[in-house]
Design an enzyme around this catalytic site. Structure first.
Site, PDB file in Angstrom:
ATOM      1  CE  LYS A  36      -3.919  -2.325   2.279  1.00  0.00           C
ATOM      2  NZ  LYS A  36      -4.838  -2.266   3.458  1.00  0.00           N
TER       3      LYS A  36
ATOM      4  CE1 TYR B 206      -9.372  -2.814   0.578  1.00  0.00           C
ATOM      5  CE2 TYR B 206      -8.470  -0.988  -0.682  1.00  0.00           C
ATOM      6  CZ  TYR B 206      -8.289  -2.102   0.118  1.00  0.00           C
ATOM      7  OH  TYR B 206      -7.014  -2.503   0.460  1.00  0.00           O
TER       8      TYR B 206
ATOM      9  CG  PHE C  95     -13.043   1.925   7.491  1.00  0.00           C
ATOM     10  CD1 PHE C  95     -12.550   1.371   6.314  1.00  0.00           C
ATOM     11  CD2 PHE C  95     -13.772   1.107   8.345  1.00  0.00           C
ATOM     12  CE1 PHE C  95     -12.783   0.048   5.983  1.00  0.00           C
ATOM     13  CE2 PHE C  95     -14.017  -0.232   8.025  1.00  0.00           C
ATOM     14  CZ  PHE C  95     -13.512  -0.758   6.837  1.00  0.00           C
TER      15      PHE C  95
ATOM     16  NE  ARG D 217      -6.385 -11.973   5.400  1.00  0.00           N
ATOM     17  CZ  ARG D 217      -7.109 -10.842   5.397  1.00  0.00           C
ATOM     18  NH1 ARG D 217      -7.276 -10.141   4.271  1.00  0.00           N
ATOM     19  NH2 ARG D 217      -7.668 -10.395   6.487  1.00  0.00           N
TER      20      ARG D 217
ATOM     21  CB  THR E 263      -7.160  -5.870   9.826  1.00  0.00           C
ATOM     22  OG1 THR E 263      -7.699  -6.994   9.136  1.00  0.00           O
ATOM     23  CG2 THR E 263      -7.463  -4.603   9.057  1.00  0.00           C
TER      24      THR E 263
ATOM     25  NE  ARG F 242      -2.421  -5.882   6.925  1.00  0.00           N
ATOM     26  CZ  ARG F 242      -3.600  -6.369   6.570  1.00  0.00           C
ATOM     27  NH1 ARG F 242      -4.156  -7.348   7.265  1.00  0.00           N
ATOM     28  NH2 ARG F 242      -4.245  -5.882   5.521  1.00  0.00           N
TER      29      ARG F 242
ATOM     30  CG  ASN G 289      -3.629  -2.340   6.929  1.00  0.00           C
ATOM     31  OD1 ASN G 289      -3.532  -1.899   5.792  1.00  0.00           O
ATOM     32  ND2 ASN G 289      -4.640  -3.087   7.331  1.00  0.00           N
TER      33      ASN G 289
ATOM     34  CG  HIS H 179      -5.233  -6.333  -0.313  1.00  0.00           C
ATOM     35  ND1 HIS H 179      -6.452  -6.227   0.317  1.00  0.00           N
ATOM     36  CD2 HIS H 179      -5.400  -7.246  -1.315  1.00  0.00           C
ATOM     37  CE1 HIS H 179      -7.325  -7.036  -0.285  1.00  0.00           C
ATOM     38  NE2 HIS H 179      -6.716  -7.658  -1.283  1.00  0.00           N
TER      39      HIS H 179
ATOM     40  CD  GLU I  75      -9.079  -8.801  -3.595  1.00  0.00           C
ATOM     41  OE1 GLU I  75      -9.958  -8.569  -2.737  1.00  0.00           O
ATOM     42  OE2 GLU I  75      -7.946  -9.244  -3.305  1.00  0.00           O
TER      43      GLU I  75
HETATM   44  N1  UDP Z   1      -9.605  -0.393   7.536  1.00  0.00           N
HETATM   45  C1  UDP Z   1      -9.708   0.787   8.256  1.00  0.00           C
HETATM   46  N2  UDP Z   1     -10.446   0.778   9.424  1.00  0.00           N
HETATM   47  C2  UDP Z   1     -11.069  -0.324   9.890  1.00  0.00           C
HETATM   48  C3  UDP Z   1     -10.964  -1.529   9.146  1.00  0.00           C
HETATM   49  C4  UDP Z   1     -10.233  -1.522   7.976  1.00  0.00           C
HETATM   50  O1  UDP Z   1      -9.161   1.807   7.862  1.00  0.00           O
HETATM   51  O2  UDP Z   1     -11.725  -0.277  10.945  1.00  0.00           O
HETATM   52  C5  UDP Z   1      -8.837  -0.408   6.271  1.00  0.00           C
HETATM   53  C6  UDP Z   1      -7.490  -1.128   6.386  1.00  0.00           C
HETATM   54  O3  UDP Z   1      -6.562  -0.480   5.504  1.00  0.00           O
HETATM   55  C7  UDP Z   1      -7.835  -2.519   5.888  1.00  0.00           C
HETATM   56  C8  UDP Z   1      -8.846  -2.195   4.766  1.00  0.00           C
HETATM   57  O4  UDP Z   1      -9.602  -1.096   5.281  1.00  0.00           O
HETATM   58  O5  UDP Z   1      -6.713  -3.219   5.424  1.00  0.00           O
HETATM   59  C9  UDP Z   1      -9.785  -3.333   4.396  1.00  0.00           C
HETATM   60  O6  UDP Z   1     -10.397  -3.809   5.589  1.00  0.00           O
HETATM   61  P1  UDP Z   1     -10.564  -5.368   5.842  1.00  0.00           P
HETATM   62  O7  UDP Z   1     -11.475  -5.520   7.010  1.00  0.00           O
HETATM   63  O8  UDP Z   1     -10.953  -6.046   4.561  1.00  0.00           O
HETATM   64  O9  UDP Z   1      -9.110  -5.808   6.312  1.00  0.00           O
HETATM   65  P2  UDP Z   1      -7.980  -6.698   5.584  1.00  0.00           P
HETATM   66  O10 UDP Z   1      -8.676  -7.741   4.766  1.00  0.00           O
HETATM   67  O11 UDP Z   1      -7.174  -5.739   4.749  1.00  0.00           O
HETATM   68  O12 UDP Z   1      -7.180  -7.288   6.706  1.00  0.00           O
HETATM   69 MG    MG Z   2     -10.226  -7.617   3.430  1.00  0.00          MG
END
Ligand code: UDP
Ligand code: MG
Length: 139
Positions: A11, A51, A59, A87, A93, A104, A114, A117, A128
């Site tokens: 990112k 997204y 957010f 993952r 996350t 992370r 973070n 992705h 994707e």
């Molecule tokens: N994100 C955020 N606030 C939150 C949750 C997610 O800003 O409370 C952002 C963060 O960059 C995250 C992305 O949105 O990676 C997508 O969220 P997701 O829950 O899909 O998390 P991921 O799959 O990336 O772990």
């Molecule tokens: Mg996700």
């Protein structure tokens, strides 16, 4: 049966901080083969589509701003059990909850910024990957 491909983005924060090389090294050392890769800046429309599942979340606006403020590294990665293993490699996350040694934990600043992705399912990995790459960009 698990497929053998996942999709990732380094990112904008990770790219800004000069972490591309270190993160790619860790990904390679963890057994993932790069089968597609490019440096690209997403448009607002790109990020809103990518997204889209989060569009009702509070957010969402910040997420779109963040993901479009500079270039990302998009890549498709190949390994047995790719989605789940990747993952695990990137960690939770929120970096505060991420296990020691995860990407992370090492490189992410916050829940919002973070660093990386990773697709959350085989179906999403395919969607994707196809969003970012044409057939002749995948090997
Ligand atoms: N994100 C955020 N606030 C939150 C949750 C997610 O800003 O409370 C952002 C963060 O960059 C995250 C992305 O949105 O990676 C997508 O969220 P997701 O829950 O899909 O998390 P991921 O799959 O990336 O772990
Ligand atoms: Mg996700």
């Amino acid at each position: 049966m698990a497929t053998n491909r996942t999709f990732t983005m380094l990112k904008p924060d990770a790219v800004e901080k000069g972490h591309i090389g270190a993160i790619l090294e860790k990904i390679s050392a963890s057994g993932f083969k790069i089968v597609a890769m490019k440096l690209i800046r997403m448009t607002k429309a790109d990020a809103q589509t990518f997204y889209g599942i989060h569009k009702e979340r509070p957010f969402f606006g910040e997420l779109v701003e963040y993901m479009t403020r500079g270039p990302i590294v998009a890549a498709i990665l190949e390994k047995d059990n790719a989605v789940e293993d990747f993952r695990t490699l990137i960690g939770a996350t929120n970096p505060a909850d991420a296990a020691e040694g995860t990407i992370r934990k090492m490189y992410a600043a916050s829940l919002g910024e973070n660093a990386i992705h990773g697709s959350d399912s085989d179906d999403n990995a395919a969607i994707e990957g196809a969003f970012h790459f044409s057939g002749r960009e995948m090997f």
